[in-house]
Design a protein around this motif. Structure first.
Motif, PDB file in Angstrom:
ATOM      1  N   GLU A 221       0.559   6.533   0.324  1.00 44.81           N
ATOM      2  CA  GLU A 221       1.620   5.793   1.009  1.00 44.81           C
ATOM      3  C   GLU A 221       1.054   5.217   2.302  1.00 44.81           C
ATOM      4  O   GLU A 221       0.396   5.909   3.078  1.00 44.81           O
ATOM      5  N   TYR A 222       1.347   3.944   2.531  1.00 42.89           N
ATOM      6  CA  TYR A 222       0.883   3.262   3.739  1.00 42.89           C
ATOM      7  C   TYR A 222       1.991   3.241   4.788  1.00 42.89           C
ATOM      8  O   TYR A 222       3.162   3.014   4.461  1.00 42.89           O
ATOM      9  N   VAL A 223       1.608   3.478   6.036  1.00 44.80           N
ATOM     10  CA  VAL A 223       2.557   3.509   7.149  1.00 44.80           C
ATOM     11  C   VAL A 223       1.948   2.744   8.316  1.00 44.80           C
ATOM     12  O   VAL A 223       0.760   2.928   8.634  1.00 44.80           O
ATOM     13  N   GLU A 224       2.740   1.903   8.959  1.00 46.47           N
ATOM     14  CA  GLU A 224       2.280   1.183  10.135  1.00 46.47           C
ATOM     15  C   GLU A 224       2.987   1.717  11.379  1.00 46.47           C
ATOM     16  O   GLU A 224       4.217   1.810  11.405  1.00 46.47           O
ATOM     17  N   GLY A 342      -0.686  -2.140  20.207  1.00 45.91           N
ATOM     18  CA  GLY A 342      -1.057  -2.697  18.918  1.00 45.91           C
ATOM     19  C   GLY A 342      -0.474  -1.919  17.765  1.00 45.91           C
ATOM     20  O   GLY A 342       0.447  -1.099  17.934  1.00 45.91           O
ATOM     21  N   ILE A 343      -0.993  -2.162  16.587  1.00 45.36           N
ATOM     22  CA  ILE A 343      -0.472  -1.565  15.355  1.00 45.36           C
ATOM     23  C   ILE A 343      -1.613  -0.893  14.599  1.00 45.36           C
ATOM     24  O   ILE A 343      -2.711  -1.453  14.484  1.00 45.36           O
ATOM     25  N   VAL A 344      -1.352   0.296  14.099  1.00 43.63           N
ATOM     26  CA  VAL A 344      -2.318   1.021  13.271  1.00 43.63           C
ATOM     27  C   VAL A 344      -1.711   1.219  11.883  1.00 43.63           C
ATOM     28  O   VAL A 344      -0.547   1.623  11.761  1.00 43.63           O
ATOM     29  N   ARG A 345      -2.505   0.918  10.862  1.00 39.62           N
ATOM     30  CA  ARG A 345      -2.057   1.151   9.485  1.00 39.62           C
ATOM     31  C   ARG A 345      -2.727   2.419   8.969  1.00 39.62           C
ATOM     32  O   ARG A 345      -3.948   2.561   9.006  1.00 39.62           O
ATOM     33  N   ILE A 346      -1.887   3.350   8.520  1.00 34.59           N
ATOM     34  CA  ILE A 346      -2.326   4.667   8.063  1.00 34.59           C
ATOM     35  C   ILE A 346      -2.093   4.791   6.559  1.00 34.59           C
ATOM     36  O   ILE A 346      -1.077   4.320   6.040  1.00 34.59           O
ATOM     37  N   VAL A 353      -5.101  11.944   6.373  1.00 27.47           N
ATOM     38  CA  VAL A 353      -4.603  10.824   7.169  1.00 27.47           C
ATOM     39  C   VAL A 353      -5.783   9.862   7.313  1.00 27.47           C
ATOM     40  O   VAL A 353      -6.758  10.160   8.008  1.00 27.47           O
ATOM     41  N   ILE A 354      -5.699   8.725   6.657  1.00 23.72           N
ATOM     42  CA  ILE A 354      -6.820   7.786   6.573  1.00 23.72           C
ATOM     43  C   ILE A 354      -6.457   6.499   7.302  1.00 23.72           C
ATOM     44  O   ILE A 354      -5.407   5.908   7.052  1.00 23.72           O
TER      45      ILE A 354
END
Length: 404
Positions: A221-224, A342-346, A353-354
């Motif tokens: 699952e991707y999270v920003e 800023g924004i980090v995509r996890i 946690v990548i």
């Protein structure tokens, strides 16, 4: 002396220990007791503590929702520092204590109490954290720690005292956890019972907040996460309050088996102790915050922060949140976060946690024209590196010529 205490503010959960403490304080010190119960996201109803305190004759009862203050003013400042104790522990219990100490002192001032009391034992760190905070904020306060004074040294003795003094004890139905647990919006901890053997592997049914990595979904699952001045403010573009955001990340991380830790740590009082922790949201935030800092912080500023972090983490672990040195370090850390935007995509996948991406439209120090392996059109003159290397090698060349 007991005769010097007229009114005491007790950190009260409504459980067996603090209910016994309430009556014990009245009997031993002949004083009036004010109860204070805080909701910092422990996942249990706190309002029943009011009924229990009323049944025990308490006249001044404080029940407070401190979740937003806890995350905004304590958890987030700590995460700006990327604080980790002994390389692993995200300080979930440690960071809650200065807030509780602060409110104990404030309520003491509001009610005219001359003492505060807590239910921490004489073996743990919490007694230090509560009391250092209380003394820092109210130097003349009298602190009462019953576990260091009474002879009620077992659950059986506490139950006998409760029965003798008609203290109602709620016996929970169903299976009771054999572990000593502490929870708040940042984490839940487990100690005692079989965990006292460091060779014993924690049982799967002990964990409350997370699935095992093996049982986590097979699809990532991707999270920003959006950061402003070092603090997370939105998830997937949706603005959230500090407490709401951390709660949301706890649920996301827990569903993917993120945030479990089994640790033998060094307590401030001198002993080693083994505990297990679940910090799913915090584990995500730590990785994401370091990712956005990697893009926006100057190299030497980032390295200085990393050098300070172990000291900062130890201050929190040992109970020095309200100390001048922690406040001084916080000012430096906060100043470093001005451009951490800023924004980090996890990517969350089976306990991992990548980092899948990071960007900052206004504050990135990453210059593609300079960093590229392709033609940089003269943005970086590679010939400059020759003199740079020779000057940095000068002292080593001289030493080598002297046979050293």
């Amino acid at each position: 002396m007991a005769s010097e205490v007229n009114k005491v503010v007790l950190a009260y959960s409504g459980g067996l220990d603090t209910s016994v403490i309430l009556k014990w304080l009245e009997d031993t010190y002949g004083c009036e007791v004010v109860t204070f119960t805080a909701d910092i996201g422990q996942g249990e109803e706190v309002e029943p503590a009011r009924t229990k305190a009323q049944a025990l004759g308490v006249k001044e009862i404080y029940i407070e929702d401190l979740r937003e203050e806890f995350v905004r003013d304590f958890v987030f400042p700590m995460f700006r520092a990327n604080a980790v104790y002994e390389g692993e522990y995200l300080l979930g219990t440690s960071i809650a204590r200065p807030l509780i100490a602060k409110r104990l002192v404030e309520i003491a001032n509001e009610t005219g109490a001359d003492a505060v009391s807590h239910g921490a034992t004489g073996k743990g760190n919490d007694q230090v954290r509560f009391e250092l905070g209380a003394y820092a904020l109210k130097p003349g306060v009298h602190v009462i720690a019953p576990w260091r004074e009474w002879d009620l040294t077992s659950r059986e003795k506490l139950l006998a005292y409760a029965e003798k003094h008609s203290i109602p004890v709620e016996m929970k139905r169903g299976k009771k956890s054999p572990y000593s647990m502490d929870a708040n919006l940042l984490h839940i901890s487990y100690e005692g019972n079989q965990l006292e053997d460091p060779w014993f592997e924690a049982e799967e049914d002990m964990w409350r907040w997370s699935v095992s990595p093996e049982a986590a979904p097979d699809k990532a699952e991707y999270v920003e996460i959006t950061f402003e001045q070092g603090d997370p403010v939105a998830i997937n573009g949706e603005p959230m309050s500090p407490a709401t955001l951390l709660d949301h990340l706890n649920r996301l991380g827990g569903a993917h088996g993120v945030g479990r830790l089994d640790l033998v740590e060094n307590r401030y009082v001198g002993m080693k102790s083994r505990g297990c922790y679940e910090t799913p949201g915090g584990s995500i935030l730590l990785k994401a915050h370091r990712a956005i800092e990697s893009l926006t912080l100057d190299r030497e500023a980032a390295h200085l922060k990393d050098e300070l972090m172990p000291r900062y983490a130890s201050l929190i672990y040992n109970g020095y949140w309200w100390s001048p040195e922690r406040r001084m370090m916080q000012s430096l850390i906060d100043a470093s976060q001005t451009h951490v935007n800023g924004i980090v995509r996890i990517k969350l996948y089976k306990g991992n946690v990548i980092i899948a991406g990071r960007q900052s439209a206004t504050d990135s120090l990453f210059d593609t024209h300079i960093a590229t392996f392709e033609d940089d059109a003269g943005a970086y003159d590679q010939k400059d590196a020759e003199g740079f290397i020779k000057l940095n090698a000068l002292r080593m060349r001289i030493a080598a010529q002297r046979g050293r």
